[in-house]
Design a protein around this motif. Sequence first.
Motif, PDB file in Angstrom:
ATOM      1  N   TRP A  10      -4.212   0.634  -2.387  1.00  0.00           N
ATOM      2  CA  TRP A  10      -3.632   1.931  -2.756  1.00  0.00           C
ATOM      3  C   TRP A  10      -3.824   2.213  -4.240  1.00  0.00           C
ATOM      4  O   TRP A  10      -4.135   3.333  -4.632  1.00  0.00           O
ATOM      5  CB  TRP A  10      -2.148   1.973  -2.392  1.00  0.00           C
ATOM      6  N   ARG A  12      -6.112   9.473  -2.345  1.00  0.00           N
ATOM      7  CA  ARG A  12      -4.729   9.275  -1.895  1.00  0.00           C
ATOM      8  C   ARG A  12      -4.236  10.495  -1.128  1.00  0.00           C
ATOM      9  O   ARG A  12      -3.518  10.363  -0.143  1.00  0.00           O
ATOM     10  CB  ARG A  12      -3.813   9.009  -3.085  1.00  0.00           C
ATOM     11  N   TRP A  48       2.032   3.021   2.508  1.00  0.00           N
ATOM     12  CA  TRP A  48       0.796   2.239   2.608  1.00  0.00           C
ATOM     13  C   TRP A  48       1.115   0.754   2.758  1.00  0.00           C
ATOM     14  O   TRP A  48       0.554   0.059   3.595  1.00  0.00           O
ATOM     15  CB  TRP A  48      -0.080   2.486   1.381  1.00  0.00           C
TER      16      TRP A  48
END
Length: 150
Positions: free
Chosen positions: A23, A31, A80
């Motif tokens: 991430w 993202r 995530w």
Amino acid sequence: MAQQKLPIKDILAAIDMGGMSVWDELSAEERKAVNFWLLNRYVSSVSGDRDKQELAIFKTNQYYNINWNELGTRHPKLQWQLLCLSGNTGKIEFHKWQGFKKKQGNNNAINFLLKLYPSMKQDEVELLARLSTKKELKELAKEHDIDVKL
């Protein structure tokens, strides 16, 4: 500037390998392109024996889905990480898409309603057929002097 689309196979591979730090490596555009709802469906579906499939569903429900309403879209990094925790098997898995089942209405009722309301759209007729009881449809047919088998 158009959003860059990430390959779903690469995203799922990172989740399967427990790549929580991935991430941080994504750009802001990447993202934004992550669709957590879609990933949730894929992560909970793995190929293999029944135990493996049940474990994937159990982990997704216990780690990820349980806090879905509280997280919303406010904490994407945490979402995530929870997905990575749910899907972490240590090896790349095959994630089959599980589509939605379409409910089939009574075809006789749909055909009757299409004949009665020819200007209605197909999805509206199907909805009306699902919402109406057989008794209501028979009364409607009687009011219009139409002999129909429902």
